[in-house]
Design a protein around this motif. Structure first.
Motif, PDB file in Angstrom:
ATOM      1  N   ARG A  54      67.030  77.902  67.913  1.00 23.55           N
ATOM      2  CA  ARG A  54      66.743  77.852  66.476  1.00 23.55           C
ATOM      3  C   ARG A  54      67.166  76.483  65.979  1.00 23.55           C
ATOM      4  N   PRO A  55      66.220  75.638  65.568  1.00 18.96           N
ATOM      5  CA  PRO A  55      66.575  74.280  65.158  1.00 18.96           C
ATOM      6  C   PRO A  55      67.604  74.254  64.029  1.00 18.96           C
ATOM      7  N   VAL A  56      68.607  73.402  64.192  1.00 20.44           N
ATOM      8  CA  VAL A  56      69.581  73.141  63.138  1.00 20.44           C
ATOM      9  C   VAL A  56      69.009  72.078  62.201  1.00 20.44           C
ATOM     10  N   CYS A  57      69.206  72.271  60.915  1.00 22.67           N
ATOM     11  CA  CYS A  57      68.730  71.311  59.922  1.00 22.67           C
ATOM     12  C   CYS A  57      69.871  70.944  58.987  1.00 22.67           C
ATOM     13  N   PHE A  58      69.824  69.721  58.507  1.00 21.46           N
ATOM     14  CA  PHE A  58      70.787  69.255  57.516  1.00 21.46           C
ATOM     15  C   PHE A  58      70.020  68.618  56.359  1.00 21.46           C
ATOM     16  N   VAL A  59      70.515  68.832  55.159  1.00 18.60           N
ATOM     17  CA  VAL A  59      70.048  68.088  53.989  1.00 18.60           C
ATOM     18  C   VAL A  59      71.266  67.383  53.423  1.00 18.60           C
ATOM     19  N   ALA A  60      71.135  66.087  53.201  1.00 18.26           N
ATOM     20  CA  ALA A  60      72.267  65.298  52.717  1.00 18.26           C
ATOM     21  C   ALA A  60      71.848  64.471  51.514  1.00 18.26           C
ATOM     22  N   ALA A  61      72.737  64.352  50.548  1.00 20.60           N
ATOM     23  CA  ALA A  61      72.557  63.447  49.418  1.00 20.60           C
ATOM     24  C   ALA A  61      73.627  62.372  49.512  1.00 20.60           C
ATOM     25  N   THR A  62      73.225  61.117  49.320  1.00 20.05           N
ATOM     26  CA  THR A  62      74.132  59.999  49.582  1.00 20.05           C
ATOM     27  C   THR A  62      74.650  59.319  48.319  1.00 20.05           C
ATOM     28  N   HIS A  63      74.498  59.955  47.156  1.00 21.67           N
ATOM     29  CA  HIS A  63      74.974  59.359  45.912  1.00 21.67           C
ATOM     30  C   HIS A  63      76.469  59.033  46.020  1.00 21.67           C
ATOM     31  N   PRO A  64      76.863  57.793  45.757  1.00 18.00           N
ATOM     32  CA  PRO A  64      78.273  57.409  45.903  1.00 18.00           C
ATOM     33  C   PRO A  64      79.230  58.272  45.080  1.00 18.00           C
ATOM     34  N   ALA A  65      78.761  58.777  43.950  1.00 16.51           N
ATOM     35  CA  ALA A  65      79.645  59.564  43.084  1.00 16.51           C
ATOM     36  C   ALA A  65      79.942  60.943  43.659  1.00 16.51           C
ATOM     37  N   GLY A  66      79.121  61.423  44.558  1.00 16.38           N
ATOM     38  CA  GLY A  66      79.350  62.765  45.105  1.00 16.38           C
ATOM     39  C   GLY A  66      78.441  63.089  46.264  1.00 16.38           C
ATOM     40  N   PRO A  67      78.576  62.411  47.406  1.00 12.84           N
ATOM     41  CA  PRO A  67      77.725  62.703  48.570  1.00 12.84           C
ATOM     42  C   PRO A  67      78.058  64.061  49.178  1.00 12.84           C
ATOM     43  N   TRP A  68      77.052  64.709  49.764  1.00 12.22           N
ATOM     44  CA  TRP A  68      77.270  66.026  50.356  1.00 12.22           C
ATOM     45  C   TRP A  68      76.275  66.284  51.480  1.00 12.22           C
ATOM     46  N   VAL A  69      76.584  67.272  52.315  1.00 17.61           N
ATOM     47  CA  VAL A  69      75.705  67.711  53.403  1.00 17.61           C
ATOM     48  C   VAL A  69      75.665  69.236  53.411  1.00 17.61           C
ATOM     49  N   ARG A  70      74.459  69.799  53.575  1.00 19.03           N
ATOM     50  CA  ARG A  70      74.286  71.235  53.754  1.00 19.03           C
ATOM     51  C   ARG A  70      73.609  71.491  55.106  1.00 19.03           C
ATOM     52  N   ARG A  71      74.026  72.546  55.773  1.00 18.52           N
ATOM     53  CA  ARG A  71      73.524  72.888  57.109  1.00 18.52           C
ATOM     54  C   ARG A  71      72.882  74.279  57.098  1.00 18.52           C
ATOM     55  N   PHE A  72      71.737  74.398  57.797  1.00 18.93           N
ATOM     56  CA  PHE A  72      71.084  75.701  57.940  1.00 18.93           C
ATOM     57  C   PHE A  72      70.234  75.680  59.208  1.00 18.93           C
ATOM     58  N   GLU A  73      69.682  76.819  59.583  1.00 13.61           N
ATOM     59  CA  GLU A  73      68.823  76.938  60.754  1.00 13.61           C
ATOM     60  C   GLU A  73      67.466  77.474  60.322  1.00 13.61           C
ATOM     61  N   ILE A  74      66.448  77.181  61.128  1.00 15.68           N
ATOM     62  CA  ILE A  74      65.096  77.656  60.826  1.00 15.68           C
ATOM     63  C   ILE A  74      64.482  78.280  62.074  1.00 15.68           C
ATOM     64  N   ASP A  75      63.469  79.106  61.835  1.00 15.82           N
ATOM     65  CA  ASP A  75      62.705  79.681  62.947  1.00 15.82           C
ATOM     66  C   ASP A  75      61.389  78.945  63.145  1.00 15.82           C
ATOM     67  N   THR A  76      60.798  78.463  62.055  1.00 17.71           N
ATOM     68  CA  THR A  76      59.549  77.706  62.132  1.00 17.71           C
ATOM     69  C   THR A  76      59.643  76.507  61.199  1.00 17.71           C
ATOM     70  N   TYR A  77      58.869  75.474  61.477  1.00 21.45           N
ATOM     71  CA  TYR A  77      58.883  74.278  60.635  1.00 21.45           C
ATOM     72  C   TYR A  77      58.344  74.557  59.234  1.00 21.45           C
ATOM     73  N   ASP A  78      57.530  75.600  59.096  1.00 13.94           N
ATOM     74  CA  ASP A  78      57.020  75.942  57.767  1.00 13.94           C
ATOM     75  C   ASP A  78      58.143  76.265  56.791  1.00 13.94           C
ATOM     76  N   GLU A  79      59.304  76.698  57.301  1.00 13.15           N
ATOM     77  CA  GLU A  79      60.430  77.006  56.430  1.00 13.15           C
ATOM     78  C   GLU A  79      60.962  75.761  55.724  1.00 13.15           C
ATOM     79  N   LEU A  80      60.619  74.593  56.241  1.00 15.06           N
ATOM     80  CA  LEU A  80      61.054  73.355  55.597  1.00 15.06           C
ATOM     81  C   LEU A  80      60.366  73.138  54.253  1.00 15.06           C
ATOM     82  N   LEU A  81      59.288  73.873  54.011  1.00 15.10           N
ATOM     83  CA  LEU A  81      58.607  73.775  52.721  1.00 15.10           C
ATOM     84  C   LEU A  81      59.491  74.296  51.594  1.00 15.10           C
TER      85      LEU A  81
END
Length: 323
Positions: free
Chosen positions: A85-112
């Motif tokens: 199950r592919p691991v995915c990360f979404v990250a925001a790099t704003h200097p005032a408050g950078p963050w990373v979120r982690r999740f898994e998907i079953d199909t690439y369509d879930e990236l929508l």
């Protein structure tokens, strides 16, 4: 890189790639990091086509993720070519408050379902879970530029042996000619021309909340002139902490060759004037990149730095702003 032998036993000439050319030219790399406010990382074992993630994701997913301010890269574990199950990360790099979120998907369509517009704005999604361990992305995208694979892969054993950083191989992050390239998230710091020793020093500093200016190419949340401004202020003041910088104002000339950046660190404000010039002796094409186009190598450098508070001033090449 170790020289290989030809069929008759003679040493094979060393390949002259863009990274070696750039190094020999002593080309400045500060201010050459790509601009991105948000990153989407998707695990894929490879092989990676030269234009990945195109050719991997469905067209509608590529279009959905490919919004202004978003950098999409494929990632894989060093020495691993199996993904359930592919691991995915979404990250925001704003200097005032950078963050990373982690999740898994079953199909690439879930990236929508990934709200990239919100991520660009710095808004934390409810999707996934917080990922507190720093992410280190090592570009090894050889089908894009062989320099990245040749210089990036040797970094992996030492980096992957650490337990205080989450290390991944990744596709193109820009700046192939400055390989080996490493991106550190959530701050979006681009480090370049790394070898084992300098990579270790960079990671040691990052987990301690500090920056090593010597190999810092730039921060992805800043424009290239602002990246130069941050670097110049660090050189002038000796500031090493990762956080605390904010771009207050930025003006770029119509022809794109000069800029004025007002940048603040904590309570002190600096005004940096920078200029962009062609790289003398640069090749006419990107010889390492498939479908090579005119290279057009150029670099930014700080010309003056002034602090209204302390009235500090430095200018030109050499000294504290040496390019």
């Amino acid at each position: 890189m170790t020289a290989k032998e030809t069929d008759d036993g003679r040493p094979r000439p060393r390949r002259v790639g863009c990274a070696l050319i750039s190094r020999d030219l002593d080309e400045p790399m500060v201010g050459a990091a790509g601009r991105a406010d948000a990153w989407v990382l998707v695990e894929h074992p490879g092989p990676w086509p030269s234009e990945a993630p195109e050719g991997i994701f469905p067209d509608e997913v590529v279009e959905h993720l490919g919004q202004p301010g978003v950098r999409v890269v494929l990632i894989r574990r060093p020495r691993s070519r199996t993904v359930t199950r592919p691991v995915c990360f979404v990250a925001a790099t704003h200097p005032a408050g950078p963050w990373v979120r982690r999740f898994e998907i079953d199909t690439y369509d879930e990236l929508l379902a990934v709200d990239v517009t919100a991520a660009v704005a710095g808004d934390r999604p409810t999707q996934g879970e917080t990922h507190d361990l720093p992410l280190a992305l090592v570009c090894t995208h050889g089908r894009r530029d062989v320099c990245c694979a040749e210089l990036g892969r040797p970094l992996l054993p030492g980096m992957a042996a650490r337990d205080d950083v989450d290390v991944w191989e990744c596709t193109h992050v820009g700046g192939d000619r400055f390989a080996a390239n490493v991106v550190l998230l959530p701050h979006g710091l681009h480090y370049s021309r790394l070898v084992d020793e300098t990579a270790a020093a960079v990671l040691d500093a990052y987990v301690d909340g500090r920056v090593v200016s010597e190999h810092l190419r730039g921060r992805s949340a800043f424009s290239q002139p602002a990246q130069v401004a941050e670097h110049a202020v660090r050189q002038l003041t000796g500031i090493t902490e990762v956080d605390g910088f904010e771009v207050l104002d930025e003006t770029v000339s119509d022809d794109g060759t000069s800029a004025r950046v007002e940048i603040r660190h904590r309570s002190e404000t600096f005004v940096v004037n920078a200029e962009r010039t062609p790289t003398p002796g640069a090749p006419t094409t990107h010889a390492c990149v498939r479908g090579a186009e005119p290279a057009g190598w150029s670099s930014w450098r700080a010309v003056t730095v002034v602090s209204p508070v302390t009235d500090r001033l430095t200018a030109g090449r050499g000294g504290i702003l040496g390019a």
